[in-house]
Design an enzyme around this catalytic site. Structure first.
Site, mmCIF file in Angstrom:
data_model
loop_
_atom_site.group_PDB
_atom_site.id
_atom_site.type_symbol
_atom_site.label_atom_id
_atom_site.label_comp_id
_atom_site.label_asym_id
_atom_site.label_seq_id
_atom_site.Cartn_x
_atom_site.Cartn_y
_atom_site.Cartn_z
ATOM 1 N N TYR A 1 56.104 109.221 -29.008
ATOM 2 C CA TYR A 1 55.959 108.318 -27.858
ATOM 3 C C TYR A 1 57.256 108.200 -27.070
ATOM 4 O O TYR A 1 58.314 107.946 -27.640
ATOM 5 C CB TYR A 1 55.514 106.929 -28.329
ATOM 6 N N LYS B 1 54.149 86.973 -57.614
ATOM 7 C CA LYS B 1 53.447 86.599 -56.377
ATOM 8 C C LYS B 1 53.460 87.774 -55.399
ATOM 9 O O LYS B 1 54.198 88.743 -55.603
ATOM 10 C CB LYS B 1 54.111 85.371 -55.759
ATOM 11 N N ARG C 1 61.581 72.360 -48.943
ATOM 12 C CA ARG C 1 60.273 72.999 -48.803
ATOM 13 C C ARG C 1 59.279 72.146 -49.573
ATOM 14 O O ARG C 1 59.175 70.968 -49.300
ATOM 15 C CB ARG C 1 60.385 74.442 -49.313
ATOM 16 N N MET D 1 51.410 104.815 -35.545
ATOM 17 C CA MET D 1 50.567 103.998 -36.413
ATOM 18 C C MET D 1 50.316 104.689 -37.757
ATOM 19 O O MET D 1 50.395 104.071 -38.814
ATOM 20 C CB MET D 1 49.240 103.688 -35.720
HETATM 21 C C1 LIG Z 1 59.747 83.741 -55.278
HETATM 22 C C2 LIG Z 1 60.271 82.649 -56.103
HETATM 23 C C3 LIG Z 1 61.072 82.913 -57.214
HETATM 24 C C4 LIG Z 1 61.581 84.304 -57.558
HETATM 25 O O1 LIG Z 1 62.681 84.589 -56.736
HETATM 26 P P1 LIG Z 1 63.507 85.943 -56.934
HETATM 27 O O2 LIG Z 1 64.634 85.794 -55.982
HETATM 28 O O3 LIG Z 1 62.603 87.046 -56.535
HETATM 29 O O4 LIG Z 1 63.908 86.012 -58.342
HETATM 30 C C5 LIG Z 1 61.427 81.860 -58.033
HETATM 31 N N1 LIG Z 1 61.033 80.598 -57.740
HETATM 32 C C6 LIG Z 1 60.283 80.299 -56.653
HETATM 33 C C7 LIG Z 1 59.900 78.887 -56.403
HETATM 34 C C8 LIG Z 1 59.888 81.309 -55.801
HETATM 35 O O5 LIG Z 1 59.157 81.007 -54.722
#
Ligand SMILES: *Cc1c(COP(=O)(O)O)cnc(C)c1O
Length: 373
Positions: free
Chosen positions: A265, A37, A136, A313
Site C-alpha cells: 500500500y 488471564k 483500580r 490485513m
Molecule cells: C495480571 C496481574 C498479575 C500478574 O502480573 P505479571 O506482571 O504478569 O506477573 C498479578 N496480579 C494482578 C492483580 C494482575 O491483574
C-alpha cells in the site's frame, strides 16, 4: 511444497517446566499462583493450564469466572483458582460448585455475593481485594477498611484471604512507592485479622515485585509474565526465565524484482537494488501490528529480514536481499528463534511503543496453538 494458510503458535512446554522450576526455587517456601488471564497471555488457556497442571502447579488466577471454569476442567485437582475481576451474583452457584474463589471489591459487592450464596444454600469462599494505591479495583485503604471488616461478617461469605496489587515496582529508583503500599496493606491486614480472629491467606506481589522485592512475599505471589519468560531474563533477581512462545508462518511467494520496485500500500517501501521479496502469510488481523511496517524484523533462512512496506490485513512482505535461496513454503519466524537469531516480544514491543504483554495478547485467538512436549 509445504504450503500452509496462515501462521501458527508453538508453545514449548519443556521450557515452561524449566521456568516453573526456576521460579519455585527462587521463591522458596512462598507459594506461586500462576496468572493465566487473557488466554494465558496469548499462549492459550487450555493448553497452558494443562501444562502448568502437569508441572504440579495448583494455584491459579484469572480475570473472569469463565476462564476459571476452563482451569477447573483442565486441572481438577487445583487447590485455588482466584478470579481477580468482578464476579457477579449470577456466577455464584457455579463458583461454589466448581470451588472457584472470586475477590470481593466493595461492601456492596460483598452483600450481593453473600445473598446469592445463601440463596444457593451455601457459603462462597472469597478473597478481599484491597486498593492500597493501584487506584483500580478494591476497598480503598485505609478509608474503606471498616467496610472490608463488615464484608468479613457477611453470612454467605467465607473469607479465606486478602490481596493487593502494586502500581509501581521500582525498588532502586522509587522504593517509597511500593513500601507505602505494603505498609497500608499490613495495617489493613492487622485490622482484618483482628476482626476475623484468624490469619488470612495473603498475596500481594506480581512477577516484578516477586523478582525484585522478596521482602514483600506473603503466603503467595501471583506470577504472570515471568512464567511466559519475559521481564526476568537476567539472573539479577531470584529467578530467570525464558520465552516459551514462538509465532511462525510460511513464505507464500518469492519474487525477484528490480531496483525501484514499490511494495504494498502506497509504495511505502521501494527496493534500492535488484532483490528477492517474500510474501508471508500473516497480517494485522492476526495481531502482527501495523506499526511494524518498515521497522520489524522476521527470521527467514536463519537471517533477520526487515518487513518491507506496510503490513496488510493478511500479508506482510519482507526484503530477502538478492539471491536469497528462499523458496515458497519456507518457514518464517515472526516471533521466536531460528538458527542463531531471535526476535522476542520485548523487541517488537519497543518498535510499537508498548510492552511485551500487549504483543503476546494481541496474537489472534484464531491462530492455532501447538504445544510441544
Ligand atoms: C495480571 C496481574 C498479575 C500478574 O502480573 P505479571 O506482571 O504478569 O506477573 C498479578 N496480579 C494482578 C492483580 C494482575 O491483574
Amino acid at each position: 511444497m509445504n504450503y500452509c494458510n496462515g501462521s501458527w503458535v508453538e508453545v514449548d512446554l519443556k521450557r515452561l517446566r524449566r521456568n516453573v522450576e526456576s521460579i519455585r526455587k527462587g521463591l522458596g517456601k512462598t507459594r506461586m499462583i500462576a496468572v493465566v488471564k487473557s488466554d494465558a497471555y496469548g499462549h492459550g488457556l487450555e493448553g497452558m493450564a494443562r501444562g502448568l497442571g502437569a508441572a504440579s502447579v495448583r494455584n491459579f488466577a484469572v480475570a473472569y469466572p469463565a476462564e476459571a471454569q476452563v482451569v477447573r476442567r483442565e486441572v481438577p485437582e487445583a487447590e485455588r483458582i482466584v478470579v481477580l475481576g468482578v464476579a457477579r451474583p449470577d456466577d455464584v452457584p457455579m463458583l461454589m460448585a466448581e470451588r472457584i474463589t472470586p475477590v470481593v471489591v466493595s461492601a456492596e459487592h460483598a452483600r450481593l455475593l453473600s445473598d446469592a450464596a445463601l440463596a444457593a444454600g451455601g457459603r462462597l469462599k472469597v478473597h478481599l481485594k484491597l486498593d492500597t494505591g493501584m487506584g483500580r479495583l478494591g476497598f480503598v485503604c485505609p478509608a474503606d477498611v471498616s467496610e472490608a471488616v463488615r464484608a468479613l461478617k457477611e453470612p454467605g461469605l467465607d473469607v479465606e484471604g486478602a490481596c493487593m496489587h502494586f502500581a509501581i515496582v521500582e525498588p532502586e529508583r522509587h522504593p517509597e512507592a511500593a513500601e507505602g503500599q505494603a505498609r497500608k496493606f499490613a495495617a489493613a491486614m492487622a485490622e482484618l485479622e483482628a476482626a476475623a480472629g484468624r490469619r488470612l491467606f495473603r498475596h500481594m506481589s506480581s512477577s516484578r515485585a516477586a523478582l525484585l522485592m522478596p521482602e514483600c512475599d506473603q503466603d503467595a505471589v501471583r506470577i504472570g509474565i515471568s512464567l511466559y519468560g519475559y521481564g526476568s531474563a537476567k539472573a539479577d533477581g531470584r529467578f530467570a526465565t525464558e520465552p516459551i512462545l514462538q509465532w511462525k508462518s510460511r513464505v507464500m511467494q518469492v519474487k525477484s524484482v528490480p531496483a525501484g520496485f514499490a511494495v504494498g500500500y502506497y509504495g511505502a517501501y521501494v527496493t534500492e537494488r535488484p532483490t528477492d521479496l517474500a510474501v508471508v502469510s500473516c497480517g494485522y488481523t492476526d495481531g502482527y501490528l501495523r506499526l511494524l511496517g518498515n521497522t520489524g524484523d522476521v527470521l527467514v533462512g536463519g537471517k533477520r529480514r526487515r518487513v518491507a512496506g506496510r503490513v496488510s490485513m493478511n500479508w506482510l512482505t519482507v526484503d530477502l536481499g538478492p539471491d536469497s535461496g528462499v523458496r515458497a513454503g519456507d518457514e518464517v519466524v515472526l516471533l521466536g528463534e531460528q538458527g542463531s537469531e531471535s526476535v522476542w516480544a520485548d523487541e517488537l514491543a519497543r518498535h510499537c511503543k508498548t510492552i511485551a504483554y500487549e504483543i503476546l495478547t494481541d496474537i489472534s485467538r484464531q491462530i492455532e496453538r501447538r504445544y510441544l512436549e
